[in-house]
Every structure is written in C-alpha cells, then in structure tokens.
Write a protein that holds these residues in place. Structure first.
Motif, PDB file in Angstrom:
ATOM      1  N   SER A  86       0.743  -1.211  -0.089  1.00  0.00           N
ATOM      2  CA  SER A  86       0.483  -0.156   0.293  1.00  0.00           C
ATOM      3  C   SER A  86       0.658   1.156  -0.272  1.00  0.00           C
ATOM      4  N   THR A  87       0.574   2.133  -0.512  1.00  0.00           N
ATOM      5  CA  THR A  87       1.272   3.375  -0.481  1.00  0.00           C
ATOM      6  C   THR A  87       0.189   4.623  -0.039  1.00  0.00           C
ATOM      7  N   ARG A  88       0.843   5.576   0.751  1.00  0.00           N
ATOM      8  CA  ARG A  88      -0.343   6.579   1.241  1.00  0.00           C
ATOM      9  C   ARG A  88       0.873   8.000   1.570  1.00  0.00           C
ATOM     10  N   ASN A  89       0.299   9.091   1.094  1.00  0.00           N
ATOM     11  CA  ASN A  89       1.077  10.797   1.594  1.00  0.00           C
ATOM     12  C   ASN A  89       0.880  10.579   3.143  1.00  0.00           C
ATOM     13  N   ASN A  90       1.861  11.298   3.808  1.00  0.00           N
ATOM     14  CA  ASN A  90       1.912  11.115   5.523  1.00  0.00           C
ATOM     15  C   ASN A  90       2.537  12.713   5.260  1.00  0.00           C
ATOM     16  N   PRO A  91       1.460  13.680   4.935  1.00  0.00           N
ATOM     17  CA  PRO A  91       1.705  14.452   5.238  1.00  0.00           C
ATOM     18  C   PRO A  91       2.247  15.378   6.502  1.00  0.00           C
ATOM     19  N   GLU A  92       1.757  14.762   7.925  1.00  0.00           N
ATOM     20  CA  GLU A  92       2.685  15.629   9.002  1.00  0.00           C
ATOM     21  C   GLU A  92       4.248  15.304   9.333  1.00  0.00           C
ATOM     22  N   LEU A  93       4.416  14.340   8.305  1.00  0.00           N
ATOM     23  CA  LEU A  93       6.308  13.514   8.317  1.00  0.00           C
ATOM     24  C   LEU A  93       6.926  14.374   7.086  1.00  0.00           C
ATOM     25  N   HIS A  94       6.075  14.575   5.753  1.00  0.00           N
ATOM     26  CA  HIS A  94       6.165  15.165   5.158  1.00  0.00           C
ATOM     27  C   HIS A  94       7.079  13.882   4.183  1.00  0.00           C
ATOM     28  N   GLN A  95       5.909  12.912   4.064  1.00  0.00           N
ATOM     29  CA  GLN A  95       7.081  12.138   3.109  1.00  0.00           C
ATOM     30  C   GLN A  95       5.927  11.410   2.385  1.00  0.00           C
ATOM     31  N   TYR A  96       5.971  10.795   1.170  1.00  0.00           N
ATOM     32  CA  TYR A  96       5.571   9.079   0.872  1.00  0.00           C
ATOM     33  C   TYR A  96       5.811   7.820   1.629  1.00  0.00           C
ATOM     34  N   GLU A  97       5.079   6.775   1.925  1.00  0.00           N
ATOM     35  CA  GLU A  97       5.198   5.491   2.093  1.00  0.00           C
ATOM     36  C   GLU A  97       5.122   4.510   1.462  1.00  0.00           C
ATOM     37  N   VAL A  98       5.602   3.631   1.300  1.00  0.00           N
ATOM     38  CA  VAL A  98       5.364   2.131   0.743  1.00  0.00           C
ATOM     39  C   VAL A  98       5.220   1.506   2.193  1.00  0.00           C
ATOM     40  N   ARG A  99       3.784   0.857   2.115  1.00  0.00           N
ATOM     41  CA  ARG A  99       4.344  -0.086   3.064  1.00  0.00           C
ATOM     42  C   ARG A  99       3.718  -2.088   2.529  1.00  0.00           C
ATOM     43  N   VAL A 100       4.273  -3.078   3.106  1.00  0.00           N
ATOM     44  CA  VAL A 100       3.776  -3.883   3.211  1.00  0.00           C
ATOM     45  C   VAL A 100       3.431  -4.548   4.535  1.00  0.00           C
ATOM     46  N   GLY A 101       2.207  -4.881   4.201  1.00  0.00           N
ATOM     47  CA  GLY A 101       1.313  -5.445   5.242  1.00  0.00           C
ATOM     48  C   GLY A 101       1.725  -4.130   6.278  1.00  0.00           C
ATOM     49  N   GLU A 102       1.329  -4.430   7.508  1.00  0.00           N
ATOM     50  CA  GLU A 102       1.705  -3.125   8.508  1.00  0.00           C
ATOM     51  C   GLU A 102       3.319  -2.509   8.851  1.00  0.00           C
ATOM     52  N   ARG A 103       4.726  -3.176   7.452  1.00  0.00           N
ATOM     53  CA  ARG A 103       5.855  -2.726   7.695  1.00  0.00           C
ATOM     54  C   ARG A 103       5.897  -1.343   6.731  1.00  0.00           C
ATOM     55  N   LEU A 104       6.779  -0.544   7.371  1.00  0.00           N
ATOM     56  CA  LEU A 104       6.514   0.262   6.535  1.00  0.00           C
ATOM     57  C   LEU A 104       8.053  -0.119   5.377  1.00  0.00           C
ATOM     58  N   ALA A 105       8.250  -0.322   4.335  1.00  0.00           N
ATOM     59  CA  ALA A 105       9.649  -0.706   3.953  1.00  0.00           C
ATOM     60  C   ALA A 105       9.843   0.798   2.439  1.00  0.00           C
ATOM     61  N   GLY A 106       9.332   1.868   2.484  1.00  0.00           N
ATOM     62  CA  GLY A 106      10.342   3.206   2.473  1.00  0.00           C
ATOM     63  C   GLY A 106       9.379   3.939   2.224  1.00  0.00           C
ATOM     64  N   PHE A 107      10.457   5.018   2.100  1.00  0.00           N
ATOM     65  CA  PHE A 107       9.924   6.604   2.008  1.00  0.00           C
ATOM     66  C   PHE A 107      10.481   7.127   1.449  1.00  0.00           C
ATOM     67  N   LEU A 108       9.352   8.524   0.867  1.00  0.00           N
ATOM     68  CA  LEU A 108      10.218   9.138  -0.300  1.00  0.00           C
ATOM     69  C   LEU A 108       9.735  10.695   0.841  1.00  0.00           C
ATOM     70  N   GLN A 109      10.699  11.540   1.173  1.00  0.00           N
ATOM     71  CA  GLN A 109      10.480  12.653   1.847  1.00  0.00           C
ATOM     72  C   GLN A 109      11.010  13.824   0.907  1.00  0.00           C
ATOM     73  N   TYR A 110       9.948  14.774   1.362  1.00  0.00           N
ATOM     74  CA  TYR A 110       9.375  15.761   0.226  1.00  0.00           C
ATOM     75  C   TYR A 110       9.205  17.318   0.562  1.00  0.00           C
ATOM     76  N   ARG A 111       9.736  18.591   0.082  1.00  0.00           N
ATOM     77  CA  ARG A 111       9.401  20.070   0.706  1.00  0.00           C
ATOM     78  C   ARG A 111       8.213  20.358   0.253  1.00  0.00           C
ATOM     79  N   GLN A 112       7.244  20.543   0.946  1.00  0.00           N
ATOM     80  CA  GLN A 112       6.294  21.646  -0.021  1.00  0.00           C
ATOM     81  C   GLN A 112       6.533  23.393  -0.541  1.00  0.00           C
ATOM     82  N   THR A 113       6.045  23.500  -0.749  1.00  0.00           N
ATOM     83  CA  THR A 113       6.187  25.151  -1.100  1.00  0.00           C
ATOM     84  C   THR A 113       4.628  25.723  -2.136  1.00  0.00           C
TER      85      THR A 113
END
Length: 102
Positions: A12-39
């Motif tokens: 599953s994938t989602r945007n996590n705006p509180e941490l400023h990152q997109y996340e990919v999960r496998v089951g309940e585990r965070l498998a990866g993230f993409l950090q961003y800065r929004q302007t």
C-alpha cells in the motif's frame, strides 16, 4: 509462490503529510519513504529510501509512481532533487510536462 511474490500482494502507498513523506508499506511494515518539501505550487522530492529488507523488489518505483501521480493530480509541479526520483523520471516520461528540473 516465492517470497518476493508474497511481498507484493499486500503493498500500500500513502501520503503522510505530518512527516512530509510518501510511504510504501508491505502489510503493516514501512518498507520505504520519499521525503518532500512543499512550497507554493510545487513539491521538491528530497530523498527516497527503501529498507534493506525490501530492496530489489521494485518498491521504490511503486513509491515514485504513486507520489508523482498524487502531486500531478493536485496540480503541483515536481522538482526532483532526489537522485532516485530523477533517475525514475528519466526512464518514465508520462509526467514530463509537470517537472521542473533543479
């Protein structure tokens, strides 16, 4: 079914705006993230990381694809400071018109 195939059945994938990152999960585990800065009007993709447990399974590409689609759907420009996202964009040209190269 191989172990790699089982990982891809519960991704599953989602945007996590509180941490400023997109996340990919496998089951309940965070498998990866993409950090961003929004302007105003744009998202700067800064850093992508996939856990060593999940490397080589294509999850970075899944994450980049999801994040790019989400940003474009929001009407924002993409600035790929992250080397992984920049390399992804050089191979996948669907969103070229929305990219501002740094």
């Amino acid at each position: 079914m191989s172990q790699d195939d089982s990982f891809h059945t519960d991704v599953s994938t989602r945007n996590n705006p509180e941490l400023h990152q997109y996340e990919v999960r496998v089951g309940e585990r965070l498998a990866g993230f993409l950090q961003y800065r929004q302007t105003p009007g744009r998202i700067d993709f800064m850093h992508t990381e996939v856990s060593s447990d999940f490397e080589g399974q294509g999850l970075g590409g899944v994450l980049a694809h999801f994040a790019l689609d989400d940003v474009v759907a929001a009407g924002l420009r993409v600035v790929p400071h992250c080397p992984f996202v920049a390399a992804y964009l050089k191979k996948h040209h669907a969103n070229d018109q929305f990219i501002d190269w740094p």
